[in-house]
Design a protein around this motif. Sequence first.
Motif, PDB file in Angstrom:
ATOM      1  N   PHE A 152       0.856  -1.181   0.000  1.00 47.01           N
ATOM      2  CA  PHE A 152       0.000   0.000   0.000  1.00 47.01           C
ATOM      3  C   PHE A 152       0.893   1.233   0.000  1.00 47.01           C
ATOM      4  O   PHE A 152       1.890   1.277   0.714  1.00 47.01           O
ATOM      5  CB  PHE A 152      -0.893   0.014   1.241  1.00 47.01           C
ATOM      6  CG  PHE A 152      -1.575  -1.308   1.498  1.00 47.01           C
ATOM      7  CD1 PHE A 152      -2.785  -1.606   0.903  1.00 47.01           C
ATOM      8  CD2 PHE A 152      -0.985  -2.258   2.329  1.00 47.01           C
ATOM      9  CE1 PHE A 152      -3.404  -2.827   1.121  1.00 47.01           C
ATOM     10  CE2 PHE A 152      -1.594  -3.477   2.563  1.00 47.01           C
ATOM     11  CZ  PHE A 152      -2.809  -3.763   1.957  1.00 47.01           C
ATOM     12  N   ILE A 153       0.518   2.232  -0.774  1.00 43.69           N
ATOM     13  CA  ILE A 153       1.289   3.464  -0.850  1.00 43.69           C
ATOM     14  C   ILE A 153       0.561   4.568  -0.095  1.00 43.69           C
ATOM     15  O   ILE A 153      -0.601   4.854  -0.368  1.00 43.69           O
ATOM     16  CB  ILE A 153       1.511   3.900  -2.312  1.00 43.69           C
ATOM     17  CG1 ILE A 153       2.252   2.803  -3.076  1.00 43.69           C
ATOM     18  CG2 ILE A 153       2.269   5.214  -2.385  1.00 43.69           C
ATOM     19  CD1 ILE A 153       3.654   2.555  -2.596  1.00 43.69           C
ATOM     20  N   LYS A 154       1.250   5.176   0.870  1.00 42.64           N
ATOM     21  CA  LYS A 154       0.669   6.313   1.570  1.00 42.64           C
ATOM     22  C   LYS A 154       0.925   7.606   0.793  1.00 42.64           C
ATOM     23  O   LYS A 154       0.040   8.434   0.627  1.00 42.64           O
ATOM     24  CB  LYS A 154       1.262   6.427   2.973  1.00 42.64           C
ATOM     25  CG  LYS A 154       0.875   5.276   3.894  1.00 42.64           C
ATOM     26  CD  LYS A 154      -0.589   5.300   4.233  1.00 42.64           C
ATOM     27  CE  LYS A 154      -0.929   6.468   5.150  1.00 42.64           C
ATOM     28  NZ  LYS A 154      -2.331   6.437   5.604  1.00 42.64           N
ATOM     29  N   ASN A 155       2.125   7.804   0.321  1.00 44.63           N
ATOM     30  CA  ASN A 155       2.474   8.956  -0.515  1.00 44.63           C
ATOM     31  C   ASN A 155       3.750   8.622  -1.261  1.00 44.63           C
ATOM     32  O   ASN A 155       4.200   7.477  -1.243  1.00 44.63           O
ATOM     33  CB  ASN A 155       2.618  10.232   0.319  1.00 44.63           C
ATOM     34  CG  ASN A 155       3.601  10.061   1.474  1.00 44.63           C
ATOM     35  OD1 ASN A 155       4.723   9.601   1.279  1.00 44.63           O
ATOM     36  ND2 ASN A 155       3.158  10.401   2.680  1.00 44.63           N
ATOM     37  N   ARG A 156       4.347   9.619  -1.891  1.00 45.73           N
ATOM     38  CA  ARG A 156       5.510   9.351  -2.734  1.00 45.73           C
ATOM     39  C   ARG A 156       6.792   9.096  -1.953  1.00 45.73           C
ATOM     40  O   ARG A 156       7.798   8.713  -2.531  1.00 45.73           O
ATOM     41  CB  ARG A 156       5.717  10.519  -3.704  1.00 45.73           C
ATOM     42  CG  ARG A 156       4.654  10.596  -4.786  1.00 45.73           C
ATOM     43  CD  ARG A 156       4.858  11.787  -5.695  1.00 45.73           C
ATOM     44  NE  ARG A 156       4.650  13.056  -4.978  1.00 45.73           N
ATOM     45  CZ  ARG A 156       4.922  14.245  -5.499  1.00 45.73           C
ATOM     46  NH1 ARG A 156       5.441  14.340  -6.706  1.00 45.73           N
ATOM     47  NH2 ARG A 156       4.693  15.346  -4.813  1.00 45.73           N
ATOM     48  N   LYS A 157       6.775   9.290  -0.652  1.00 47.02           N
ATOM     49  CA  LYS A 157       7.966   9.051   0.156  1.00 47.02           C
ATOM     50  C   LYS A 157       7.835   7.858   1.092  1.00 47.02           C
ATOM     51  O   LYS A 157       8.832   7.389   1.644  1.00 47.02           O
ATOM     52  CB  LYS A 157       8.309  10.298   0.972  1.00 47.02           C
ATOM     53  CG  LYS A 157       8.797  11.466   0.127  1.00 47.02           C
ATOM     54  CD  LYS A 157       9.267  12.613   1.023  1.00 47.02           C
ATOM     55  CE  LYS A 157       9.835  13.755   0.187  1.00 47.02           C
ATOM     56  NZ  LYS A 157      10.322  14.867   1.049  1.00 47.02           N
ATOM     57  N   TRP A 158       6.614   7.386   1.284  1.00 44.96           N
ATOM     58  CA  TRP A 158       6.390   6.298   2.225  1.00 44.96           C
ATOM     59  C   TRP A 158       5.632   5.160   1.566  1.00 44.96           C
ATOM     60  O   TRP A 158       4.806   5.387   0.684  1.00 44.96           O
ATOM     61  CB  TRP A 158       5.597   6.786   3.440  1.00 44.96           C
ATOM     62  CG  TRP A 158       6.343   7.734   4.305  1.00 44.96           C
ATOM     63  CD1 TRP A 158       6.345   9.102   4.207  1.00 44.96           C
ATOM     64  CD2 TRP A 158       7.218   7.411   5.383  1.00 44.96           C
ATOM     65  NE1 TRP A 158       7.144   9.647   5.166  1.00 44.96           N
ATOM     66  CE2 TRP A 158       7.702   8.630   5.912  1.00 44.96           C
ATOM     67  CE3 TRP A 158       7.624   6.203   5.957  1.00 44.96           C
ATOM     68  CZ2 TRP A 158       8.581   8.680   6.986  1.00 44.96           C
ATOM     69  CZ3 TRP A 158       8.495   6.257   7.029  1.00 44.96           C
ATOM     70  CH2 TRP A 158       8.964   7.476   7.533  1.00 44.96           C
ATOM     71  N   MET A 159       5.893   3.963   2.018  1.00 45.48           N
ATOM     72  CA  MET A 159       5.167   2.810   1.536  1.00 45.48           C
ATOM     73  C   MET A 159       4.998   1.802   2.664  1.00 45.48           C
ATOM     74  O   MET A 159       5.897   1.607   3.487  1.00 45.48           O
ATOM     75  CB  MET A 159       5.886   2.141   0.375  1.00 45.48           C
ATOM     76  CG  MET A 159       5.070   1.026  -0.268  1.00 45.48           C
ATOM     77  SD  MET A 159       6.034   0.059  -1.421  1.00 45.48           S
ATOM     78  CE  MET A 159       7.099  -0.791  -0.278  1.00 45.48           C
ATOM     79  N   PHE A 160       3.846   1.166   2.688  1.00 45.73           N
ATOM     80  CA  PHE A 160       3.542   0.112   3.655  1.00 45.73           C
ATOM     81  C   PHE A 160       3.224  -1.165   2.875  1.00 45.73           C
ATOM     82  O   PHE A 160       2.477  -1.117   1.892  1.00 45.73           O
ATOM     83  CB  PHE A 160       2.355   0.517   4.535  1.00 45.73           C
ATOM     84  CG  PHE A 160       2.592   1.756   5.333  1.00 45.73           C
ATOM     85  CD1 PHE A 160       3.026   1.673   6.646  1.00 45.73           C
ATOM     86  CD2 PHE A 160       2.408   3.021   4.776  1.00 45.73           C
ATOM     87  CE1 PHE A 160       3.252   2.811   7.396  1.00 45.73           C
ATOM     88  CE2 PHE A 160       2.632   4.169   5.516  1.00 45.73           C
ATOM     89  CZ  PHE A 160       3.056   4.062   6.827  1.00 45.73           C
ATOM     90  N   SER A 161       3.773  -2.282   3.301  1.00 41.33           N
ATOM     91  CA  SER A 161       3.571  -3.535   2.573  1.00 41.33           C
ATOM     92  C   SER A 161       3.533  -4.703   3.539  1.00 41.33           C
ATOM     93  O   SER A 161       3.951  -4.605   4.700  1.00 41.33           O
ATOM     94  CB  SER A 161       4.681  -3.755   1.534  1.00 41.33           C
ATOM     95  OG  SER A 161       5.923  -3.946   2.179  1.00 41.33           O
ATOM     96  N   THR A 162       3.020  -5.823   3.052  1.00 45.07           N
ATOM     97  CA  THR A 162       3.016  -7.049   3.836  1.00 45.07           C
ATOM     98  C   THR A 162       3.413  -8.215   2.949  1.00 45.07           C
ATOM     99  O   THR A 162       3.122  -8.227   1.756  1.00 45.07           O
ATOM    100  CB  THR A 162       1.623  -7.297   4.467  1.00 45.07           C
ATOM    101  OG1 THR A 162       1.683  -8.449   5.299  1.00 45.07           O
ATOM    102  CG2 THR A 162       0.573  -7.519   3.399  1.00 45.07           C
ATOM    103  N   ALA A 163       4.112  -9.178   3.530  1.00 47.71           N
ATOM    104  CA  ALA A 163       4.546 -10.379   2.817  1.00 47.71           C
ATOM    105  C   ALA A 163       4.063 -11.601   3.593  1.00 47.71           C
ATOM    106  O   ALA A 163       4.319 -11.717   4.799  1.00 47.71           O
ATOM    107  CB  ALA A 163       6.066 -10.412   2.670  1.00 47.71           C
ATOM    108  N   LEU A 164       3.375 -12.494   2.912  1.00 43.72           N
ATOM    109  CA  LEU A 164       2.835 -13.709   3.524  1.00 43.72           C
ATOM    110  C   LEU A 164       3.489 -14.925   2.877  1.00 43.72           C
ATOM    111  O   LEU A 164       3.612 -14.984   1.651  1.00 43.72           O
ATOM    112  CB  LEU A 164       1.317 -13.771   3.331  1.00 43.72           C
ATOM    113  CG  LEU A 164       0.529 -12.514   3.709  1.00 43.72           C
ATOM    114  CD1 LEU A 164      -0.948 -12.680   3.354  1.00 43.72           C
ATOM    115  CD2 LEU A 164       0.689 -12.188   5.188  1.00 43.72           C
ATOM    116  N   GLN A 165       3.886 -15.901   3.690  1.00 38.55           N
ATOM    117  CA  GLN A 165       4.553 -17.089   3.151  1.00 38.55           C
ATOM    118  C   GLN A 165       4.077 -18.348   3.864  1.00 38.55           C
ATOM    119  O   GLN A 165       3.901 -18.349   5.084  1.00 38.55           O
ATOM    120  CB  GLN A 165       6.073 -16.971   3.306  1.00 38.55           C
ATOM    121  CG  GLN A 165       6.836 -18.155   2.704  1.00 38.55           C
ATOM    122  CD  GLN A 165       8.308 -18.135   3.054  1.00 38.55           C
ATOM    123  OE1 GLN A 165       8.721 -18.571   4.124  1.00 38.55           O
ATOM    124  NE2 GLN A 165       9.118 -17.611   2.148  1.00 38.55           N
TER     125      GLN A 165
END
Length: 325
Positions: free
Chosen positions: A86-99
């Motif tokens: 997920f992108i909050k803005n052009r300087k920050w990003m939030f993500s998740t990885a599932l395995q």
Amino acid sequence: MKTLRNALVPLAILPFKNTIHAQKKDSIPQKVMAFVTDKFPQTRDFNVEFTQLTPYQYSSQLHDADLPDNKVKNFQQVKANANIYFIKNRKWMFSTALQYRFTGMELENPISVFSEERGTKENFHYHSETFSVTHFSKLFNKVAIYSANVSVDGSDKHFERFRGMLTGSIVLKANAKTKMTLGVAVIVDPSAQVPALPIFTYENKFNNGWVADIILPKKVMIRKDIFLNGRISLGTEMDNTSFYIYQSDKTYEYRQLEINSGATYEHHLGGNFIGTFKTGLRMTPNARLFEKQESFKDYIFKAKYDPSFYFNIGISYNPFGKPRK
């Protein structure tokens, strides 16, 4: 000292790849974003793969006492992973990885280390969930990427261990021919062998169409586009297998480092689907079992496996990427 820690590096820099597809406004130069996309084709949005090994012998010790030599008659593994961001803005990003990883093995002689029932066939389930925050900035007038993540893993019975990681990387060079980054990863995990790892990536395009693709300490490969929608890669990359074992009201963690040397062929199947086939020689120089509250160096069981051949087939679906026709 070479262990599962090597496999943590791609998780630390995983969000860089995802930013490329989702970020429409170029807060980072396009040539840098293209570089990151190319560097991590193995961390796709959704991926399923199956691995089969040929039989191999091994020697082992339990509490520093030699055990009789044994043989792994059959080793199979199924992996599935998803990378959602997920992108909050052009300087920050939030993500998740599932395995999720299923490991099945059949031994020639039963061994009580893996099961209290001393069976010859054993199945293990492992899963991990990671949440990451990434920040894009400038350092010494160069693009800098900072990331922090927290993860939890476990088995089909329990959640087991929390881990954390902090990384920082700087893009040293990024042009049409050569791309290079340098960084460091700090590992927050009492069971880790070392508290920090250097990260170095290098890509260079040769005039004959081959490309050097290096991610240290993860892999050293050369690759080339072939046919209409295919790509072949030759070289060595590291992976790991880990899972939890429950015996006598205690929880143990098993880890082994895997060095796979061989060939990989990738082919765009149409739309956003990519098929992958890998084969070569696997070496497992380090395998240990230790109590969960202890560190990797405080093991109760260790094994040394003979080399074996591996075969891997997989398919990935990348809805956030550009479709190939």
